[in-house]
Design an enzyme around this catalytic site. Structure first.
Site, PDB file in Angstrom:
ATOM      1  N   GLU A  64       0.843  -1.205   0.000  1.00 57.61           N
ATOM      2  CA  GLU A  64       0.000   0.000   0.000  1.00 57.61           C
ATOM      3  C   GLU A  64       0.877   1.255   0.000  1.00 57.61           C
ATOM      4  OE1 GLU A  64      -3.005   2.328  -0.570  1.00 57.61           O
ATOM      5  OE2 GLU A  64      -3.398   0.177  -0.367  1.00 57.61           O
ATOM      6  N   GLU A 106       1.580   6.160  -7.273  1.00 60.79           N
ATOM      7  CA  GLU A 106       0.517   7.097  -7.647  1.00 60.79           C
ATOM      8  C   GLU A 106       0.980   8.542  -7.528  1.00 60.79           C
ATOM      9  OE1 GLU A 106      -2.850   6.096  -5.218  1.00 60.79           O
ATOM     10  OE2 GLU A 106      -3.445   4.443  -6.538  1.00 60.79           O
TER      11      GLU A 106
END
Length: 132
Positions: free
Chosen positions: A75, A82
């Site tokens: 994560e 991102e």
């Protein structure tokens, strides 16, 4: 093209302590700003709570810790990917979307496998608790 070291805005950390400080800052930022990380940390807390309450075996502990660590690490990596893409471009690029989707997919795969492993470990303990 790679930048020369003197062209970089930020220099490499000169000490291990500074490197750890940067790593903890990244974890803190991800925890603070990413909704999915909050969900994963909540799930990790529950897993570790149940593992403690049920006094799971050492091997089960190690498996659970590995799953928790992998999901949280993925994560965090997904967030880095991102953010990097969002920094590089503000326009929609199909290849950028594919990269972001792939990173999110990696988290989903590990979270799903971890959930299956967690259920496989905990269901017998819950079964024993409620069917004495």
């Amino acid at each position: 093209m790679l930048m020369a070291s003197n062209d970089r805005k930020y220099k490499r950390s000169r000490s291990y302590l500074a490197s750890f400080k940067h790593a903890f800052c990244g974890i803190k930022t991800t925890l603070k700003e990413e909704r999915n990380m909050k969900i994963h940390v909540t799930a990790a807390f529950l897993v570790l709570l149940f593992a403690t309450l049920f006094q799971v075996s050492k091997v089960e502990w190690l498996i659970l810790l590995l799953c928790v660590g992998l999901v949280l690490a993925l994560e965090t990596l997904n967030t880095a990917i991102e953010r990097t893409i969002d920094t590089i471009t503000t326009e929609f690029l199909p290849e950028a979307k594919k990269a972001k989707d792939a990173a999110a997919g990696a988290v989903l795969i590990m979270a799903t496998i971890s959930a299956i492993i967690g259920l496989t470990i905990f269901i017998p303990y819950f079964w024993q608790l409620f069917h004495l």
